[in-house]
Motif scaffolding. Structure first.
Motif: not given
Length: 250
Positions: A58-59, A65-68, A98-100, A106-109
């Motif tokens: 997802e990241l 997506l942000i780049q696009d 959403n990225l943040s 992700l860090a928690f995972a």
């Protein structure tokens, strides 16, 4: 009050339950339970790992997506289409949020996955130690049971095979010896010893008579010398000597 009630129940039935427990069976059950927990633990770790992989994907999607969207906003501005640029800008802002959020998840995972691996490592180490201790205790128990069986067998052998028959056999031998001695005494009592002595004395007298008879035939009587028979022999010898002297003188 409830805790006091629980303590009272334990004091009443705790001893009974302890007496009914078999340590060997409980240790074997503990080993099975420890081994049974491994698949469940692996499944939980796999779930945490899967969540980590999904967040990483997802990241990556959010970053792409942000780049696009960034490129589209710039392209719309260059085309003097601010209205389109504004729409892409709102989407870009949402994608950055959403990225943040995804990065935080992700860090928690990642921490959760690392912790799960550590927990598994500690669990496996402790499991192996407990299973090893349990197996050693079970082996010691089996050895003690085996030694107890041997001791019981030896004890039964000594009591049943030796001690119980030892005194009996000695009594039998003593009875047999006593019977033999009694039979000997009865046999000796049944013999006329006086008659045997008389016969023995008669044999001695007869033997002595035979010896005296031999002596008489050999010119001896009862072992004494016959003096009357020796005198003529001496006179004869003297007459021979006298006659010889006369012949020599003539």
């Amino acid at each position: 009050m409830f805790q006091r009630f629980i303590r009272a129940i334990k004091s009443m039935f705790g001893g009974l339950i302890s007496s009914m427990e078999d340590p060997k069976l409980i240790l074997e059950q503990n080993i099975r339970e420890l081994n049974d927990q491994i698949p469940q633990m692996n499944e939980n770790i796999a779930t945490v790992k899967a969540n980590l992989l999904m967040l990483q994907k997802e990241l990556n999607r959010n970053e792409k997506l942000i780049q696009d969207l960034t490129a589209k906003v710039k392209s719309a501005i260059q085309a003097d289409r601010d209205d389109i640029a504004e729409g892409y800008a709102l989407q870009l802002e949402k994608a950055k949020e959403n990225l943040s959020h995804t990065k935080d998840q992700l860090a928690f995972a990642e921490k959760a996955y690392e912790k799960a691996l550590k927990v598994k490592k500690v669990f496996m180490k402790e499991k192996d130690r407990k299973i090893q201790e349990a197996k050693e205790a079970l082996r010691a128990s089996e050895r003690s049971e085996w030694q107890a069986k041997i001791a019981d067998t030896l004890e039964q052998f000594e009591i049943g095979g030796i001690d119980q028959t030892h005194d009996e056999m000695i009594n039998r031998l003593n009875e047999r010896s006593a019977k033999n001695e009694a039979r000997m005494e009865i046999a000796l009592d049944s013999i006329d010893t006086e008659t045997m002595e008389i016969e023995a004395n008669a044999e001695k007298i007869r033997a002595k008579s035979l010896v005296e008879q031999f002596k008489m035939e050999m010119g001896e009587k009862s072992g004494s010398i016959n003096i009357d028979e020796e005198k003529p022999a001496k006179e004869k010898d003297s007459s021979k000597t006298v006659g010889n002297k006369e012949k020599s003188s003539s």
